[in-house]
Design a protein around this motif. Sequence first.
Motif, PDB file in Angstrom:
ATOM      1  N   LYS A  20       0.815  -1.220   0.000  1.00 48.95           N
ATOM      2  CA  LYS A  20       0.000   0.000   0.000  1.00 48.95           C
ATOM      3  C   LYS A  20       0.843   1.262   0.000  1.00 48.95           C
ATOM      4  O   LYS A  20       0.427   2.288  -0.533  1.00 48.95           O
ATOM      5  N   TYR A  31       3.345   1.707  -1.737  1.00 53.39           N
ATOM      6  CA  TYR A  31       3.796   1.907  -3.108  1.00 53.39           C
ATOM      7  C   TYR A  31       2.667   2.380  -4.010  1.00 53.39           C
ATOM      8  O   TYR A  31       2.885   3.150  -4.925  1.00 53.39           O
ATOM      9  N   ILE A  32       1.486   1.861  -3.763  1.00 60.92           N
ATOM     10  CA  ILE A  32       0.419   2.127  -4.723  1.00 60.92           C
ATOM     11  C   ILE A  32      -0.574   3.174  -4.251  1.00 60.92           C
ATOM     12  O   ILE A  32      -1.574   3.426  -4.898  1.00 60.92           O
ATOM     13  N   LEU A  79       8.979  -0.199  -9.124  1.00 58.42           N
ATOM     14  CA  LEU A  79       7.685   0.242  -8.604  1.00 58.42           C
ATOM     15  C   LEU A  79       7.867   1.410  -7.642  1.00 58.42           C
ATOM     16  O   LEU A  79       7.109   2.385  -7.695  1.00 58.42           O
ATOM     17  N   SER A 129       6.297   4.990  -8.195  1.00 58.24           N
ATOM     18  CA  SER A 129       5.437   5.451  -7.111  1.00 58.24           C
ATOM     19  C   SER A 129       5.882   6.817  -6.600  1.00 58.24           C
ATOM     20  O   SER A 129       5.067   7.689  -6.308  1.00 58.24           O
ATOM     21  N   PHE A 189       1.169   2.601 -14.640  1.00 58.54           N
ATOM     22  CA  PHE A 189       1.087   2.473 -13.185  1.00 58.54           C
ATOM     23  C   PHE A 189      -0.357   2.275 -12.752  1.00 58.54           C
ATOM     24  O   PHE A 189      -0.662   1.386 -11.951  1.00 58.54           O
ATOM     25  N   GLU A 190      -1.248   3.062 -13.300  1.00 57.22           N
ATOM     26  CA  GLU A 190      -2.659   2.946 -12.919  1.00 57.22           C
ATOM     27  C   GLU A 190      -3.224   1.571 -13.283  1.00 57.22           C
ATOM     28  O   GLU A 190      -3.969   0.969 -12.516  1.00 57.22           O
ATOM     29  N   TYR A 196      -1.451  -1.155 -13.642  1.00 60.87           N
ATOM     30  CA  TYR A 196      -0.804  -2.118 -12.751  1.00 60.87           C
ATOM     31  C   TYR A 196      -1.533  -2.177 -11.407  1.00 60.87           C
ATOM     32  O   TYR A 196      -1.838  -3.256 -10.898  1.00 60.87           O
ATOM     33  N   VAL A 197      -1.817  -1.024 -10.857  1.00 61.13           N
ATOM     34  CA  VAL A 197      -2.490  -0.961  -9.556  1.00 61.13           C
ATOM     35  C   VAL A 197      -3.867  -1.614  -9.643  1.00 61.13           C
ATOM     36  O   VAL A 197      -4.247  -2.394  -8.769  1.00 61.13           O
ATOM     37  N   LYS A 240      -5.124  -5.187  -7.677  1.00 54.89           N
ATOM     38  CA  LYS A 240      -6.249  -5.278  -6.742  1.00 54.89           C
ATOM     39  C   LYS A 240      -6.953  -6.634  -6.816  1.00 54.89           C
ATOM     40  O   LYS A 240      -7.523  -7.099  -5.839  1.00 54.89           O
TER      41      LYS A 240
END
Lengths: 95, 95
Positions: A89, A91-92, B15, B19, B81-82, B84-85, B89
């Motif tokens: 968390k 990191y993201i 990452l 980030s 990144f978005e 990946y996140v 999840k």
Amino acid sequence: MYRKLNPILHSQLRLAVISLLINVKDADFTYIKEKTGATSGNLSVQIDKLSEADYITVNKFFKGKKPKTVCKITKNGIKAFEEYVNNLKNYIGIG
Amino acid sequence: MYRKLNPILHSQLRLAVISLLINVKDADFTYIKEKTGATSGNLSVQIDKLSEADYITVNKFFKGKKPKTVCKITKNGIKAFEEYVNNLKNYIGIG
DNA sequence: ATAAAGTAGTTTATATTATAAACCAAACAA
DNA sequence: TTGTTTGGTTTATAATATAAACTACTTTAT
């Protein structure tokens, strides 16, 4: 700031396996393979690693004439997963 | 079920770099090194990879007499990144 | 009965990644 | 001027992930 991510869990397939096992009582090799889309070889290796880390238990036996491998997450595994998620968390940007 | 995690971002150090860069206008090598706790060698390699993937831009120049390397995330990097996140999840049971 | 195909994996080889160590050039400090 | 620090890069090695090949057996079809 950026806490270390447990390298045993920071692997796509191992993370998927643990993520799957955390939601069920147990699961067999074939089921895990289907759900994760992994190849048998890769899955076999990664199950070994999770087992060696004591994050899962692995039970091999015959069901009728067919071999069967059943995996189940351990308390240790649950703890490691929760810790991993918390660290992630950072990191993201969640939580 | 388990969507593929972009392997360029599924690396602890890369990452962390992304980030970090997502939250600032830009950042120089030394700052990133401090914040991530990485070694110079590792950071140098990973910055190259992020740059080759067009996830960050890298600007090298002299500030007075000292070399300086400034990194900045690209639109492509933000998008990756978005994504990946979001994919992550699935694994960690958020969202 | 036997050959072909399927199941349930393991083992081994190879490609990719991460990390550490060695190195470079210049600046600064004693 | 000799050592130390800054700001990195390059190269070598260790660790990881993945794919390919293989084992051992079962099932199905001929």
